[in-house]
Design an enzyme around this catalytic site. Structure first.
Site, PDB file in Angstrom:
ATOM      1  N   ASN A   9      -2.695   1.243  -1.288  1.00 36.81           N
ATOM      2  CA  ASN A   9      -2.542   0.171  -2.272  1.00 36.81           C
ATOM      3  C   ASN A   9      -2.899  -1.143  -1.580  1.00 36.81           C
ATOM      4  OD1 ASN A   9      -1.734  -1.716  -4.119  1.00 36.81           O
ATOM      5  ND2 ASN A   9       0.445  -1.141  -4.110  1.00 36.81           N
ATOM      6  N   TRP A  10      -4.069  -1.658  -1.921  1.00 42.40           N
ATOM      7  CA  TRP A  10      -4.536  -2.888  -1.250  1.00 42.40           C
ATOM      8  C   TRP A  10      -3.811  -4.128  -1.758  1.00 42.40           C
ATOM      9  CZ3 TRP A  10     -10.676  -2.562  -0.965  1.00 42.40           C
ATOM     10  CH2 TRP A  10     -11.023  -1.465  -0.153  1.00 42.40           C
ATOM     11  N   LYS A  11      -3.073  -4.008  -2.842  1.00 39.07           N
ATOM     12  CA  LYS A  11      -2.380  -5.159  -3.453  1.00 39.07           C
ATOM     13  C   LYS A  11      -3.391  -6.298  -3.661  1.00 39.07           C
ATOM     14  CE  LYS A  11       1.889  -3.400  -1.593  1.00 39.07           C
ATOM     15  NZ  LYS A  11       3.221  -3.631  -1.105  1.00 39.07           N
ATOM     16  N   HIS A  99       4.838  -0.339 -10.116  1.00 45.60           N
ATOM     17  CA  HIS A  99       5.118  -0.776  -8.746  1.00 45.60           C
ATOM     18  C   HIS A  99       6.257  -1.794  -8.769  1.00 45.60           C
ATOM     19  CE1 HIS A  99       4.718  -2.482  -4.765  1.00 45.60           C
ATOM     20  NE2 HIS A  99       4.052  -1.388  -4.443  1.00 45.60           N
ATOM     21  N   GLU A 101       6.701  -4.448  -7.239  1.00 41.41           N
ATOM     22  CA  GLU A 101       6.265  -5.855  -7.301  1.00 41.41           C
ATOM     23  C   GLU A 101       5.979  -6.257  -8.740  1.00 41.41           C
ATOM     24  OE1 GLU A 101       3.215  -5.470  -4.324  1.00 41.41           O
ATOM     25  OE2 GLU A 101       4.790  -5.166  -2.826  1.00 41.41           O
ATOM     26  N   GLU A 171       9.362   4.646  -3.795  1.00 44.88           N
ATOM     27  CA  GLU A 171       9.181   3.495  -2.917  1.00 44.88           C
ATOM     28  C   GLU A 171      10.468   2.661  -2.910  1.00 44.88           C
ATOM     29  OE1 GLU A 171       4.707   2.528  -2.347  1.00 44.88           O
ATOM     30  OE2 GLU A 171       5.487   1.300  -3.959  1.00 44.88           O
ATOM     31  N   GLY A 177       7.019  -3.422   2.873  1.00 42.54           N
ATOM     32  CA  GLY A 177       6.563  -4.614   3.586  1.00 42.54           C
ATOM     33  C   GLY A 177       7.573  -5.164   4.577  1.00 42.54           C
ATOM     34  N   SER A 217       6.429   0.864   4.147  1.00 36.44           N
ATOM     35  CA  SER A 217       6.204   0.715   5.586  1.00 36.44           C
ATOM     36  C   SER A 217       5.733   1.996   6.267  1.00 36.44           C
ATOM     37  CB  SER A 217       7.463   0.169   6.277  1.00 36.44           C
ATOM     38  OG  SER A 217       7.761  -1.129   5.792  1.00 36.44           O
ATOM     39  N   GLY A 238       0.807   0.566   1.861  1.00 32.73           N
ATOM     40  CA  GLY A 238       0.397  -0.807   1.609  1.00 32.73           C
ATOM     41  C   GLY A 238      -0.341  -1.371   2.813  1.00 32.73           C
ATOM     42  N   GLY A 239       0.361  -2.141   3.634  1.00 37.58           N
ATOM     43  CA  GLY A 239      -0.241  -2.876   4.750  1.00 37.58           C
ATOM     44  C   GLY A 239      -1.162  -2.044   5.627  1.00 37.58           C
TER      45      GLY A 239
HETATM   46  P1  13P Z   1       3.888  -1.330   2.708  1.00 29.54           P
HETATM   47  O1  13P Z   1       3.274  -0.039   3.217  1.00 29.54           O
HETATM   48  O2  13P Z   1       3.128  -2.540   3.132  1.00 29.54           O
HETATM   49  O3  13P Z   1       5.352  -1.385   3.006  1.00 29.54           O
HETATM   50  O4  13P Z   1       3.745  -1.286   1.112  1.00 29.54           O
HETATM   51  C1  13P Z   1       4.165  -0.157   0.429  1.00 29.54           C
HETATM   52  C2  13P Z   1       3.756  -0.267  -0.991  1.00 29.54           C
HETATM   53  O5  13P Z   1       4.261  -1.106  -1.717  1.00 29.54           O
HETATM   54  C3  13P Z   1       2.704   0.619  -1.462  1.00 29.54           C
HETATM   55  O6  13P Z   1       2.578   0.572  -2.844  1.00 29.54           O
END
Ligand code: 13P
Length: 255
Positions: A9-11, A99, A101, A171, A177, A217, A238-239
């Protein structure tokens, strides 16, 4: 057999040019590997803007594309939104829905997410449905109730044939994050719980067919021990999905 899935997920990261470079780098790493990936799916979820520009690379690679969101409305005067039908017309086969967020920052309710799920399914898009509790809920030991409510209110109205097309991503919000990955045992406990609920609501066969991913994470150091758990079928990353070598390592860990 359940699909083993690693999704990135590149956000809201990367310009179009940077996105192309990352996808090309991943494609190179993947093509240097000769392992057979039959029960494994690799997914990239960039912004809407990247989806079409990455289509050509995706067509000649082993990864497929996902949207990070879809509208809860079918079509019409909803400025800034992108519909499930638009995505389907661009041959996008997956979409992240719910998600945390989006739930927290854009006030998406379980009811709204139910609409999104229905529109995705109606357009042959497989939802990657996110669920997971905030820290205070875990500290009160009510995380199972919390997650069950998210499933009940947005997902469990589906017919059995429909839910088989859904991927569930657990999640926990406190792990996203923060660098604080859930332990394999914490994640496995919730994944087992979710699978049991799918079994009770539908059938053992359906529970066995659904992939449940962990997100929060995940990095090259933590992926392997998570993937060794019986009910963890992959990761939503994510990251670490923004760094080609890190994401490639996680993809290889799932095989
Ligand atoms: P991180 O891997 O950066 O914690 O993000 C997880 C995430 O929200 C994937 O959708």
């Amino acid at each position: 057999m359940r699909q083993r899935i690693v999704a990135g997920n590149w956000k809201m990261n990367l310009t179009v040019k940077e996105g192309l470079k990352l996808a090309e780098d991943l494609q190179k790493l993947l093509s240097s590997n000769t392992i057979y990936y039959s029960d494994t799916t690799f997914i990239l979820a960039p912004s809407f803007l990247h989806l079409l520009s990455l289509k050509e690379i995706s067509d000649r690679s082993v990864f497929v594309l996902a949207a990070q969101n879809i509208s809860d409305k079918e079509k019409g005067a909803f400025t800034g939104e992108v519909s499930a039908a638009m995505l389907a017309s661009a041959e996008i086969k997956y979409a992240i829905i719910g998600h945390s967020e989006r739930r927290l920052l854009f006030h998406e309710s379980n009811e709204m997410l139910k609409s999104k799920i229905n529109l995705a399914i109606a357009n042959q898009i497989s939802p990657i449905f996110c669920c997971g509790e905030p820290l205070d809920v875990r500290e009160n030991n009510t995380e199972m109730d919390f997650v069950l409510r998210q499933l009940d209110e947005s997902l469990f109205h589906l017919e059995e044939a429909q839910i088989k097309n859904v991927i569930i991503a657990y999640e926990p919000i406190w792990a996203i994050g923060t660098g604080q990955t859930a332990t394999p045992e914490q994640a496995e406990e919730m994944h087992r719980f979710i699978r049991t609920k799918v079994e009770q609501k539908y059938s053992p066969e359906t529970a066995e067919a659904i992939s449940i991913l962990y997100g929060g994470s995940v990095n090259p150091k933590t992926a392997n021990s998570l993937f060794s758990q019986q009910n963890i079928d992959g990761a939503l990353v994510g990251g670490a999905s923004l760094v080609a070598e890190d994401f490639f390592k996680i993809m290889m860990d799932i095989i």
